[in-house]
Design an enzyme around this catalytic site. Structure first.
Site, PDB file in Angstrom:
ATOM      1  N   ALA A  52      -2.328   6.664  -7.427  1.00 42.19           N
ATOM      2  CA  ALA A  52      -2.462   7.307  -8.743  1.00 42.19           C
ATOM      3  C   ALA A  52      -1.794   8.684  -8.784  1.00 42.19           C
ATOM      4  O   ALA A  52      -1.579   9.223  -9.864  1.00 42.19           O
ATOM      5  CB  ALA A  52      -3.935   7.422  -9.133  1.00 42.19           C
ATOM      6  N   ASP A 103      -8.232  15.393 -10.621  1.00 40.72           N
ATOM      7  CA  ASP A 103      -8.207  14.417  -9.527  1.00 40.72           C
ATOM      8  C   ASP A 103      -9.624  14.048  -9.077  1.00 40.72           C
ATOM      9  O   ASP A 103      -9.889  13.869  -7.893  1.00 40.72           O
ATOM     10  CB  ASP A 103      -7.382  14.952  -8.338  1.00 40.72           C
ATOM     11  CG  ASP A 103      -7.164  13.932  -7.237  1.00 40.72           C
ATOM     12  OD1 ASP A 103      -7.222  12.729  -7.529  1.00 40.72           O
ATOM     13  OD2 ASP A 103      -6.952  14.348  -6.082  1.00 40.72           O
ATOM     14  N   CYS A 159       2.545  16.546   3.159  1.00 44.16           N
ATOM     15  CA  CYS A 159       2.332  16.008   4.516  1.00 44.16           C
ATOM     16  C   CYS A 159       2.302  17.126   5.565  1.00 44.16           C
ATOM     17  O   CYS A 159       1.424  17.156   6.424  1.00 44.16           O
ATOM     18  CB  CYS A 159       3.428  15.016   4.885  1.00 44.16           C
ATOM     19  SG  CYS A 159       3.354  13.485   3.948  1.00 44.16           S
TER      20      CYS A 159
HETATM   21 CA    CA Z   1      -6.780  10.822  -6.395  1.00 43.63          CA
END
Ligand code: CA
Length: 718
Positions: free
Chosen positions: A211, A333, A641
């Protein structure tokens, strides 16, 4: 151990057996005793799993996903005698290990990074087989939150794993050989699977993630024997000019504005599921929208169903039954994907069959699981994004300043995108009546980004990563590090209040197991495996594990002996993205291992061989314009990352320490040439030019020299 030699020996043995078989037999040999069939798990066994303490048959132990075991050979009175019974090093990359093992009849099935699966003798740790789905290394960038896998499912002699590149694979539980494999995603899009499949009624249920990366979420059911897809439930509506897949999605489309479907929509089902055999309902949580920034996702508002929701469908058909949206119009989120627990609670005078979740948005929800009716909700951590919650519906009354996409201004929210709780499984003890929540106390700064075009290899969330980066100001950094903590909360879901807590100086402690021995088990990122008394939270025992822990423990019994097992290995979303806030908040070593404890266990771990990498960067000679350009490319291309502000808080390489920094040609061969794509470092050649790669190198060198200066100031020579 020389594995190739072992295989050679095994091959010779089978050759000898084949030759023997060709000889005429003077007398009929007695038939060899049939090997006990592996993973013989059926509906009756799963339905009775609650009283079957010897086995751990599904990721949440039972369909209720309570992660509570009736075993009590190990208990609050004797836990001091708990010792390491065996350990097994997993042949896996030393990043986040998030799997809950399964144990069936003395065999443990467990997954690891890059979706590898291992079968071990649960009494001795001997490896029986290993399976590597050979996920292409360059698929790793399609996983938002590390190359993790949270576990397997078992059913009728097969072991099921969802692979990072979107396949569902059924393995023969006796041999580890694939029986069938099916692609569950459109692999032209950035889907990934990190979650554990669930099985009920001969169906395997699996969702996916992505998402943050522009996909449309869904959950699918597959025939466990054949791999044929039986149904699929999309969590967000598609293009309204096309027929909707269901009436539910047609209704959901009325809660969206703009052209959401062109961005995917999000709402991925990447973790929590539960099954109610009585009502035949399958429950799952859905993720955030794409992009996070609701002003860009659905301009003009709307709840955006079924984002950030708990959804119930008929397990047989995938037909919609009810939903409860935890964060309408989500901007932050706040996935509702955390673990879902089914239980029976006495609320007032009534026995209520409920579903419970400690949501990423910081609120603990209790709903009627037959109808989805709201029962209660209370924050279990600070919730600065909301001014309150409607007492009748639990709907948040959002702090207007929190809608950063609408205001155009930065908002610092608690919780942040790591949530008050999400990845780390919680448990519920029917004996204490408490839910044990691995809670996070983390803030995050949200700044809208309105102009950048979606790109192939970044998060497309309408959020400015450079603006959200930790400022290089000593006092701010110290405050952010000190404030990033976590705790284990023993939560009364009826009274909706905390009964006890264990506070940690670090966030991201692991998942929970509770047992009828009045014990709660949890691992920490610093490499300590701890038990508390379940009723009072008294710390009763701990063992050093060398390696930090994210995963949840399990317990099982073989030949009358109770064992407690944990997969160790630090990593995951917070670890890889939070940079300096996460650095030093985990054990320095990171060996992927299964550790198994029992009363009187006498095993010992080998000596810890960790050696810190030197920080020895080339001098920073680039002009500040180039460094600044590199800063704005590093965020967002690299930071998700390698960590915020070029500081790795995980075991993905910290670029400041890279020996490649001093060699522009080698740096370019990696960043643009894809020289390390098998390890997950893709080529960015489609998105970045040579001068861009050079700017990022200049920025990292600059940051490495900043860090070196900080270290020298902190540790004066002599
Ligand atoms: Ca998420």
């Amino acid at each position: 151990m020389d594995r190739s030699r072992l295989f050679a020996a095994a091959a010779l043995l089978s050759l000898a057996a084949a030759l023997t078989a060709c000889q005429p037999k003077p007398t009929a040999a007695p038939p060899a005793p049939a090997a006990k069939p592996a993973a013989q798990v059926d509906a009756a066994r799963l339905a009775a799993a609650g009283t079957d303490g010897a086995n751990w048959l599904s990721t949440g132990r039972t369909y209720d996903e309570q992660r509570h075991s009736p075993l009590k050979q190990v208990n609050a009175d004797n836990v001091a005698q708990l010792g390491l019974a065996w350990h097994h090093d997993l042949d896996a990359v030393n990043r986040g290990q998030e799997a809950t093992p399964i144990v069936v009849d003395g065999v443990m099935y467990v997954s690891a990074t890059w979706s590898k699966v291992f079968a071990l003798n649960a009494k001795t740790g001997e490896q029986l087989w290993a399976y590597d789905p050979k996920v292409p290394g360059d698929w790793g960038i399609n996983a938002c939150c590390d190359v993790v896998n949270r576990g397997v499912a078992v059913w009728n002699g097969k072991v099921y794993v969802g692979t990072l590149d979107g396949r569902l694979v059924a393995l023969d539980a006796a041999t580890g050989k694939p029986v069938w494999e099916t692609l569950t995603v459109d692999n032209t899009k950035r889907y990934a699977i990190s979650g554990a499949p669930r099985v009920a009624k001969g169906k395997v249920f699996i969702g996916n993630a992505g998402a943050e990366l522009g996909v449309r979420g869904y959950l699918s059911a597959y025939d466990a024997e054949t791999g044929k897809m039986l149904w699929r439930f999309y969590t967000v509506p598609g293009d309204p000019s096309q027929p909707f897949e269901s009436k539910a999605l047609e209704r959901a489309a009325k809660t969206w504005k703009g052209t959401w479907w062109t961005q995917g929509g999000g709402g991925t089902v990447w973790d929590g599921m539960a099954y109610d055999a009585d009502t035949d309902l399958l429950y799952f949580g859905t993720g955030n929208g794409t992009p996070w920034n609701a002003a860009l996702r659905s301009p003009g508002g709307g709840d955006n169903l079924f984002l950030s929701s708990i959804v119930a469908v008929k397990a047989e058909t995938g037909e919609y039954v009810w939903h409860y949206q935890t964060t309408p119009g989500d901007d932050w989120d706040y996935d509702a994907t955390g673990q879902l627990i089914l239980a029976q609670l006495k609320i007032g005078d009534a026995d209520r069959k409920v579903i419970m979740q400690a949501n990423k948005n910081g609120v603990f929800y209790v709903l009627d699981r037959a109808t989805g009716q709201y029962i209660s909700a209370k924050p279990f951590v600070a919730t600065t994004w909301a001014k309150g919650f409607d007492p009748k519906s639990g709907r948040p009354i959002v702090n207007p300043a929190a809608h950063y996409g609408t205001t155009g201004k930065t908002f610092v929210s608690q919780p942040g995108a790591a949530g008050g709780h999400a990845w780390h499984a919680m448990s519920y003890s029917p004996e204490t009546g408490l839910v044990y929540i691995p809670a996070l106390d983390l803030q995050m700064s949200y700044t809208p980004e309105n102009n950048r075009k979606p790109s192939k290899y970044t998060f497309n969330i309408g959020f400015d990563f450079a603006a959200g980066s930790l400022p290089q100001v000593a006092a701010i950094k110290a405050g952010a590090k000190a404030g990033a903590v976590g705790h284990l909360s023993a939560w009364d879901p009826v009274a909706q209040k905390e009964v006890w807590r264990a506070q940690y100086p670090q966030p991201w402690a692991g998942g929970i197991l509770s047992t009828s021995g009045n014990l709660v088990f949890q691992g920490t990122p610093m490499g300590e495996f701890i038990t508390y008394s379940a009723d009072k939270g008294t710390k009763l025992w701990s063992a050093p594990t060398q390696t930090g822990i994210v995963a949840a423990p399990i317990t099982y019994e073989v030949d009358g002996q109770q064992y407690v097992a944990i997969e160790v290995g630090y990593g995951g979303a917070f670890a890889i993205a939070a940079g300096e806030v996460a650095r030093d908040k985990h054990a320095p070593s990171n060996t992927p291992r299964i550790l198994v404890f029992a009363l009187g266990g006498k095993d010992a771990l080998p000596a810890d061989t960790f050696v810190a990498l030197p920080l020895n960067p080339p001098a920073s000679t680039a002009d500040m314009a180039l460094v600044d350009k590199g800063f704005h490319l590093y965020h967002p291309y690299c930071s998700n990352c390698h960590g915020d502000a070029a500081v790795s808080g995980s075991f993905i390489p910290d670029l400041q320490h890279s020996p490649v920094l001093s060699d522009a040609a080698v740096w370019e061969s990696i960043v643009l040439g894809g020289a390390r794509k098998e390890r997950g470092m893709v080529s960015f050649a489609e998105e970045l030019k040579k001068e861009d790669a050079e700017a990022v190198r200049a920025y990292v060198i600059y940051r490495a020299n900043q860090t070196l200066a900080e270290q020298k100031a902190a540790k004066p020579v002599g």
